[in-house]
Design a protein around this motif. Structure first.
Motif, PDB file in Angstrom:
ATOM      1  N   MET A 135      27.595  50.865  44.758  1.00  0.00           N
ATOM      2  CA  MET A 135      28.679  51.072  43.796  1.00  0.00           C
ATOM      3  C   MET A 135      29.950  51.578  44.467  1.00  0.00           C
ATOM      4  SD  MET A 135      27.049  52.677  40.315  1.00  0.00           S
ATOM      5  CE  MET A 135      26.074  53.970  41.062  1.00  0.00           C
ATOM      6  N   THR A 136      31.070  51.056  44.011  1.00  0.00           N
ATOM      7  CA  THR A 136      32.373  51.566  44.432  1.00  0.00           C
ATOM      8  C   THR A 136      32.686  52.817  43.601  1.00  0.00           C
ATOM      9  OG1 THR A 136      33.535  50.256  42.766  1.00  0.00           O
ATOM     10  CG2 THR A 136      33.203  49.225  44.957  1.00  0.00           C
ATOM     11  N   ARG A 137      33.784  53.465  43.898  1.00  0.00           N
ATOM     12  CA  ARG A 137      34.201  54.630  43.107  1.00  0.00           C
ATOM     13  C   ARG A 137      34.379  54.261  41.644  1.00  0.00           C
ATOM     14  NH1 ARG A 137      38.827  57.119  46.826  1.00  0.00           N
ATOM     15  NH2 ARG A 137      37.476  57.629  48.580  1.00  0.00           N
ATOM     16  N   THR A 138      34.978  53.109  41.414  1.00  0.00           N
ATOM     17  CA  THR A 138      35.172  52.657  40.035  1.00  0.00           C
ATOM     18  C   THR A 138      33.838  52.542  39.318  1.00  0.00           C
ATOM     19  OG1 THR A 138      37.172  51.434  40.649  1.00  0.00           O
ATOM     20  CG2 THR A 138      36.097  50.800  38.583  1.00  0.00           C
ATOM     21  N   ALA A 139      32.871  51.903  39.965  1.00  0.00           N
ATOM     22  CA  ALA A 139      31.548  51.735  39.363  1.00  0.00           C
ATOM     23  C   ALA A 139      30.883  53.084  39.116  1.00  0.00           C
ATOM     24  CB  ALA A 139      30.677  50.865  40.254  1.00  0.00           C
ATOM     25  N   LYS A 140      31.017  53.981  40.073  1.00  0.00           N
ATOM     26  CA  LYS A 140      30.413  55.305  39.906  1.00  0.00           C
ATOM     27  C   LYS A 140      31.002  56.042  38.712  1.00  0.00           C
ATOM     28  CE  LYS A 140      29.044  55.933  44.707  1.00  0.00           C
ATOM     29  NZ  LYS A 140      29.312  56.640  45.961  1.00  0.00           N
ATOM     30  N   SER A 141      32.289  55.839  38.454  1.00  0.00           N
ATOM     31  CA  SER A 141      32.906  56.512  37.306  1.00  0.00           C
ATOM     32  C   SER A 141      32.495  55.849  35.988  1.00  0.00           C
ATOM     33  CB  SER A 141      34.427  56.548  37.443  1.00  0.00           C
ATOM     34  OG  SER A 141      34.979  55.254  37.338  1.00  0.00           O
ATOM     35  N   LEU A 142      32.243  54.552  35.998  1.00  0.00           N
ATOM     36  CA  LEU A 142      31.843  53.834  34.788  1.00  0.00           C
ATOM     37  C   LEU A 142      30.349  53.966  34.478  1.00  0.00           C
ATOM     38  CD1 LEU A 142      33.750  50.460  35.303  1.00  0.00           C
ATOM     39  CD2 LEU A 142      34.335  52.293  33.712  1.00  0.00           C
ATOM     40  N   HIS A 143      29.546  54.146  35.512  1.00  0.00           N
ATOM     41  CA  HIS A 143      28.092  54.109  35.370  1.00  0.00           C
ATOM     42  C   HIS A 143      27.526  55.025  34.287  1.00  0.00           C
ATOM     43  CE1 HIS A 143      23.865  54.916  36.656  1.00  0.00           C
ATOM     44  NE2 HIS A 143      23.853  53.599  36.612  1.00  0.00           N
ATOM     45  N   PRO A 144      27.872  56.315  34.236  1.00  0.00           N
ATOM     46  CA  PRO A 144      27.263  57.164  33.195  1.00  0.00           C
ATOM     47  C   PRO A 144      27.592  56.704  31.780  1.00  0.00           C
ATOM     48  CG  PRO A 144      28.806  58.442  34.552  1.00  0.00           C
ATOM     49  CD  PRO A 144      28.740  57.068  35.124  1.00  0.00           C
ATOM     50  N   TYR A 145      28.786  56.177  31.576  1.00  0.00           N
ATOM     51  CA  TYR A 145      29.173  55.691  30.254  1.00  0.00           C
ATOM     52  C   TYR A 145      28.404  54.421  29.904  1.00  0.00           C
ATOM     53  CZ  TYR A 145      32.911  59.024  30.934  1.00  0.00           C
ATOM     54  OH  TYR A 145      33.617  60.168  31.166  1.00  0.00           O
ATOM     55  N   ALA A 146      28.237  53.542  30.882  1.00  0.00           N
ATOM     56  CA  ALA A 146      27.488  52.304  30.664  1.00  0.00           C
ATOM     57  C   ALA A 146      26.026  52.610  30.350  1.00  0.00           C
ATOM     58  CB  ALA A 146      27.592  51.389  31.884  1.00  0.00           C
ATOM     59  N   VAL A 147      25.435  53.545  31.086  1.00  0.00           N
ATOM     60  CA  VAL A 147      24.043  53.934  30.843  1.00  0.00           C
ATOM     61  C   VAL A 147      23.897  54.490  29.425  1.00  0.00           C
ATOM     62  CG1 VAL A 147      22.233  55.582  31.485  1.00  0.00           C
ATOM     63  CG2 VAL A 147      23.458  54.318  33.260  1.00  0.00           C
ATOM     64  N   ALA A 148      24.798  55.355  29.032  1.00  0.00           N
ATOM     65  CA  ALA A 148      24.737  55.956  27.692  1.00  0.00           C
ATOM     66  C   ALA A 148      24.899  54.895  26.609  1.00  0.00           C
ATOM     67  CB  ALA A 148      25.811  57.034  27.548  1.00  0.00           C
TER      68      ALA A 148
END
Length: 87
Positions: free
Chosen positions: A54-67
């Protein structure tokens, strides 16, 4: 929803084939989902060097996507449970 599911699975496995098998989709379909998300985010989501990282962008989006994915799956499950109780 399919794009977010693909994103979450790839982020968690780091592997397109494994993620595609979990979701019962083709690798090509998974690649298309990520490409579409990258266009929408106007940013790369994964570094492609061996495993997908994951890039930084993906890391910032990941928790929201999981939720979000978890909430939608829960709603679908509850809706299915409610339908079973209807005669």
């Amino acid at each position: 929803m399919a794009e977010l599911e693909a994103f979450v699975e790839i982020a968690e496995t780091g592997n397109l084939l494994t993620a595609s098998r979990r979701l019962k989709r083709t690798v090509r379909d998974m690649q298309a989902s990520i490409a579409a998300m990258e266009v929408k985010a106007d940013s790369r989501l994964f570094q492609r060097a061996g495993t997908l990282r994951m890039t930084r962008t993906a890391k910032s989006l990941h928790p929201y996507a999981v939720a979000f994915v978890g909430s939608v799956r829960d709603l679908r499950r509850r809706s299915g449970d409610a339908q079973e109780g209807v005669s």
